[in-house]
Design an enzyme around this catalytic site. Structure first.
Site, PDB file in Angstrom:
ATOM      1  N   SER A 313      93.856 -46.498  53.600  1.00 47.30           N
ATOM      2  CA  SER A 313      94.675 -46.938  52.488  1.00 47.30           C
ATOM      3  C   SER A 313      94.190 -48.229  51.849  1.00 47.30           C
ATOM      4  O   SER A 313      93.200 -48.229  51.132  1.00 47.30           O
ATOM      5  CB  SER A 313      96.114 -47.045  52.959  1.00 47.30           C
ATOM      6  OG  SER A 313      96.978 -46.933  51.880  1.00 47.30           O
ATOM      7  N   ASP A 324      81.841 -48.684  44.686  1.00 47.22           N
ATOM      8  CA  ASP A 324      81.654 -48.229  43.308  1.00 47.22           C
ATOM      9  C   ASP A 324      81.001 -49.303  42.444  1.00 47.22           C
ATOM     10  O   ASP A 324      80.222 -48.993  41.530  1.00 47.22           O
ATOM     11  CB  ASP A 324      82.994 -47.837  42.693  1.00 47.22           C
ATOM     12  CG  ASP A 324      83.439 -46.441  43.117  1.00 47.22           C
ATOM     13  OD1 ASP A 324      82.753 -45.833  43.965  1.00 47.22           O
ATOM     14  OD2 ASP A 324      84.476 -45.963  42.607  1.00 47.22           O
ATOM     15  N   LYS A 338      93.578 -41.805  53.175  1.00 50.21           N
ATOM     16  CA  LYS A 338      94.931 -41.882  52.615  1.00 50.21           C
ATOM     17  C   LYS A 338      94.857 -42.487  51.217  1.00 50.21           C
ATOM     18  O   LYS A 338      94.582 -43.669  51.069  1.00 50.21           O
ATOM     19  CB  LYS A 338      95.846 -42.720  53.501  1.00 50.21           C
ATOM     20  CG  LYS A 338      97.256 -42.812  52.926  1.00 50.21           C
ATOM     21  CD  LYS A 338      98.153 -43.650  53.782  1.00 50.21           C
ATOM     22  CE  LYS A 338      99.519 -43.769  53.117  1.00 50.21           C
ATOM     23  NZ  LYS A 338      99.473 -44.522  51.854  1.00 50.21           N
TER      24      LYS A 338
END
Length: 447
Positions: A313, A324, A338
């Site tokens: 999470s 990214d 999650k």
């Protein structure tokens, strides 16, 4: 920072292992969405389908039949609260109805102090499954590992119990003993004896692994974690004699998540531009985006981020943003997966709903829900067993050898480096690999 939201008592959004329970035992914590998420507005309610009258009649009939025919009397309050719990339990593993005790404990967890064992747990095949132990807690010190199945608590089977029932059994007075029966990797069951404790979790720890190379460990994301990370980066520079670091390992292994805003602030401590994370949902304020500001507390330090199956999470939000944006290299094993956000919506009488209200996406639009984040460099955990180097006959052993041209001392066979105190990387294979990668990057960068 423009994306900072103030937490209020109205709604606390979380991104932790929801549905997972952290054994204080503590129920798993979602990641936090900004504070005041409002209820569904009037226009949304107006567009909703009409109430299903036939189903409501059936509900009333079932309620009446239970009250009239059940073997023991059951009061209306108990039946209605059980109905509410059932309504939430069939939505997804992370939505839940929080009674006053559960609500208070969730608030304690996000502040960093609670009581119990210190494990995040979920369910698998009807058994309680360890998601991750929390650093410096009875569970971590006892050697409990992610993936362990808890099949008995004090001799009582967990099969068939709800996660809340199992968590309640693991809670108790500080200092009181408890025995967990565990199966690890399909092996034979074994007992682990622990003593419950008041858990005060330091979410951030930092140290120099060796000159110019630091380790920053985040065990979970609490309200103040972002500030603690900035302070830790400043302290690492001080420990490095005031010089910038040549490399940093950000350790998010076994980090079950926590507060969304804290995850955003941690990612922002390393990023100077671009999107960090965005969320999509149905209610007002559930569609949000968070971007980095130009300030750079990390001073652009080369970064390796360690993740594993216990990274969930909020930890995955940070890892995904850094991956990214190519701000860091991810190393380790696949994360938990999650990708949803829970909002804690207070009700009357000190109760609350923990409700999944949004999905989150990495800067490149990736949802990690039920998939996880794949590291750039896969490194499985391994036990480090040092071997003694064989002794070779050296130039310094030869009679009449020339001295060193720079005046340095001879180093014949058997000469030893000064005794070195144990270091974290000596027994942690993944950490040693991360440090080696940072050193390699430093050498090539400075050529």
């Amino acid at each position: 920072m423009p994306h900072c939201f103030r937490l209020t008592a109205l709604a606390l959004s979380l991104i932790g292992l929801s549905g997972v329970s952290s054994v204080w035992a503590q129920e798993e914590r979602p990641a936090e969405v900004p504070a005041a998420v409002t209820p569904v507005n009037g226009s949304t309610a107006a567009n909703a389908a009409p109430l299903p009258l036939e189903e409501l009649r059936t509900f009333a009939e079932v309620l009446d039949r239970i009250k009239a025919a059940y073997v023991e009397p059951v009061d209306d309050k108990t039946l209605l609260e059980n109905a509410i719990k059932g309504m939430l339990s069939n939505l997804d593993p992370h939505s839940a109805y929080l009674e006053p005790k559960d609500f208070a404990e969730l608030q304690e967890t996000t502040s960093g102090e609670f009581g119990g064992l210190g494990i995040e747990v979920g369910q698998e095949d009807g058994f309680v499954k360890v998601v991750s132990p929390i650093d410096d807690t009875p569970a971590a010190r006892a050697g409990i590992q992610p993936g362990d199945l808890i099949i008995k608590i004090d001799g009582q089977p967990t099969k068939g119990q709800s996660i809340s029932q199992a968590v309640d059994k693991m809670r108790g007075k500080s200092g009181s003993p408890i025995t967990l029966t565990i199966i690890r990797n399909g092996g034979r069951p074994f007992d682990v004896k622990l003593n419950r404790a008041v858990i005060k979790v330091r979410s951030v720890k930092a140290q120099l692994l060796e000159p110019s190379y630091g380790l920053l460990r985040i065990s979970q994301f609490q309200v103040n974690t972002g500030d603690e990370v900035v302070k830790a980066l400043q302290q690492l520079r001080k420990d490095n004699k005031g010089n910038p670091l040549s490399g940093l390992v950000l350790d998010l292994r076994n980090n079950p998540g926590g507060v969304l805003q804290a995850a955003v602030e941690v990612a922002d401590a390393f990023m100077t531009k671009g999107l960090i994370v965005y969320t999509k949902g149905r209610i007002q304020n559930s569609e949000l985006s968070f971007s980095a500001d130009p300030a750079d507390p990390s001073e652009g330090v080369p970064l390796v981020v360690l993740i594993n199956g216990g990274s969930a999470s909020a930890a995955e939000i940070v890892a995904g943003a850094l991956q990214d944006s190519k701000r860091g290299i991810l190393m380790g094993t696949d994360s938990f997966g999650k990708g949803s956000v829970q909002t804690v919506l207070p009700l009357n009488n000190d109760r609350a709903l923990k409700l999944t209200t949004a999905l989150y996406f990495t800067p490149k639009g990736r949802s990690i829900q039920a998939q996880g984040i794949i590291p750039d460099v896969a490194v499985a955990p391994a036990k480090v067993t040092p071997e003694n180097d064989p002794e070779f006959f050296k130039e310094a052993d030869l009679a009449g050898h020339l001295g060193n041209a720079n005046g340095g001392p001879d180093r014949p066979t058997g000469s030893k480096a000064p005794n070195q105190t144990p270091r974290p990387q000596d027994e942690d294979f993944q950490l040693s690999q991360a440090l080696s990668l940072l050193k390699g990057l430093s050498i090539t960068r400075n050529q």
